[in-house]
Design a protein around this motif. Structure first.
Motif, PDB file in Angstrom:
ATOM      1  N   GLY A 127      52.522 -47.983  99.836  1.00  0.00           N
ATOM      2  CA  GLY A 127      52.927 -48.951  98.875  1.00  0.00           C
ATOM      3  C   GLY A 127      53.243 -49.695  97.884  1.00  0.00           C
ATOM      4  N   ALA A 128      52.390 -48.627  96.919  1.00  0.00           N
ATOM      5  CA  ALA A 128      51.914 -48.848  95.389  1.00  0.00           C
ATOM      6  C   ALA A 128      53.309 -48.246  94.666  1.00  0.00           C
ATOM      7  CB  ALA A 128      50.475 -48.206  94.975  1.00  0.00           C
ATOM      8  N   VAL A 129      53.127 -48.908  92.962  1.00  0.00           N
ATOM      9  CA  VAL A 129      54.064 -48.855  92.453  1.00  0.00           C
ATOM     10  C   VAL A 129      53.455 -47.453  91.490  1.00  0.00           C
ATOM     11  CG1 VAL A 129      54.975 -49.786  90.406  1.00  0.00           C
ATOM     12  CG2 VAL A 129      55.368 -50.935  92.195  1.00  0.00           C
ATOM     13  N   ALA A 130      53.966 -46.748  91.331  1.00  0.00           N
ATOM     14  CA  ALA A 130      53.238 -45.366  90.786  1.00  0.00           C
ATOM     15  C   ALA A 130      53.881 -45.054  89.984  1.00  0.00           C
ATOM     16  CB  ALA A 130      52.568 -44.510  91.439  1.00  0.00           C
ATOM     17  N   ARG A 131      53.808 -44.318  88.693  1.00  0.00           N
ATOM     18  CA  ARG A 131      54.256 -43.714  87.543  1.00  0.00           C
ATOM     19  C   ARG A 131      53.500 -42.274  87.041  1.00  0.00           C
ATOM     20  NH1 ARG A 131      57.369 -46.551  88.163  1.00  0.00           N
ATOM     21  NH2 ARG A 131      58.424 -47.741  87.322  1.00  0.00           N
ATOM     22  N   THR A 132      54.591 -41.190  87.264  1.00  0.00           N
ATOM     23  CA  THR A 132      53.063 -39.977  86.767  1.00  0.00           C
ATOM     24  C   THR A 132      53.524 -39.705  85.100  1.00  0.00           C
ATOM     25  OG1 THR A 132      54.250 -39.055  89.187  1.00  0.00           O
ATOM     26  CG2 THR A 132      53.458 -37.826  87.628  1.00  0.00           C
TER      27      THR A 132
END
Length: 355
Positions: A127-132
């Protein structure tokens, strides 16, 4: 925007990746190097965390834990003003340390608004908000340090020496190799800092029976490290959970090919940088794999570009992606419209905290 980084600035041993990140974020972003006085006493918009275990003691220290608890309280009290952003560098940090330290780090995880992963294959919490955001290159940091000719048959491992990185296994595989391709000379160089005396001793013992293996344990200066990599014909990184490996990006920045275990991240890296720079293997590392990799590396030399394609890792682009990630994290904690930013990336189902 004012960002407190979790590393100290102005120190000669600070990881060059972190130094470049801090330098490239400005002038749009004010970057503060970490001190406990700043962490607890000055206002900042974003707390960007790298290797959070480094904020806790290596051994028992009531004062350091007290400071860490005070930081958690401050972040909680300012939860609608300060965003915590976390870069996932390493898979093993939370698996070590005391039960108390692991619990404190887990509390920081729960306070994290946005996670930065170095490639899409890196798992993040459910459920985490992630950016690559890809690992930035080292081309300008080391300038022309890699211009020297490599030593024929020289294999190299460089980087921190941890139990999971398989360095003793690499030495054992090499010692089973009687000679290089076509009967030529072959040698193995191991350089880096062991995280414990036990793993350092294990590497030294594995190397005792073969005088073609040389080991240098301890911190190297930038010029010394660049010289070691420049002399390598092939850099070997045998750890199975290699995702955003700094060592692989460093070797490629100095135009040296790498041999790495096959996984989603290393296959993507191979496709990104172009033919003849990244070689992969499956299963346990063996003498046969080393021999085949060096043979293939030499065969590909005529087909690969002069340098690998690291355009996606140029620092102006990496810095811009970080500023956008900070803006997203602030929007999440403050509930304001903020700048226009892309929506959340898909998150791997069943992911775990990747530290």
């Amino acid at each position: 925007m004012r960002v407190l980084q979790s590393f100290r600035t102005g120190q000669g041993t600070t990881n060059p990746y972190l130094v470049q990140l801090g330098a490239q974020l400005g002038p749009e972003t004010e970057v503060l190097g970490f001190t406990w006085r700043r962490a607890l006493g000055v206002p900042y918009d974003v707390f960007h965390v790298h290797w959070p275990e480094s904020l806790l003691p290596g051994s028992s220290s009531a004062l350091r834990r007290m400071l860490f608890r005070a930081l958690l309280l401050r972040l909680w009290a300012r939860r609608h003003r300060t965003a915590v952003v976390r870069t996932l560098h390493d898979a093993h940090s939370h698996r070590s340390g005391s039960r108390i330290d692991r619990a404190l780090l887990a509390r920081l995880d729960r306070r994290t608004a946005l996670w930065i992963r170095l490639n899409p294959a890196t798992p993040v919490p459910d459920g985490a908000v992630a950016r690559t955001i890809e690992h930035g290159d080292y081309r300008y940091w080391f300038d022309e340090a890699g211009a020297a000719s490599s030593v024929p048959g020289r294999l190299l491992y460089s980087g921190l020496i941890r139990p999971h990185k398989g360095v003793p296994d690499l030495v054992q595989a090499f010692t089973a190799l009687p000679f290089g391709p076509d009967g030529g000379p072959i040698s193995l160089r191991v350089v880096g800092t062991p995280i414990s005396t036990d793993i350092g001793a294990e590497v030294l013992l594995a190397a005792l029976d073969d005088d073609r293996v040389s080991v240098s344990l301890g911190h190297l200066s930038d010029s010394e490290l660049a010289a070691e990599i420049a002399q390598a014909e092939l850099v070997i990184l045998p750890y199975q959970d290699l995702y955003g490996s700094e060592a692989s990006v460093l070797a490629l920045s100095l135009a040296r090919p790498v041999l790495v275990p096959a996984n989603a991240a290393t296959r993507a890296l191979r496709a990104e940088v172009g033919r003849g720079w990244v070689f992969t293997y499956t299963g346990a590392l063996t003498a046969r794999i080393l021999d085949g990799a060096l043979t293939e590396c030499r065969a590909e030399r005529a087909h690969r570009a002069e340098r690998p394609d690291l355009s996606a890792r140029a620092w102006p682009l990496i810095a811009a992606k970080h500023r956008a990630a900070y803006a997203t994290a602030l929007r999440l904690v403050r509930g304001t419209a903020g700048p226009s930013v892309p929506g959340p990336e898909p998150v791997d189902a069943g992911g775990r905290t990747y530290i």
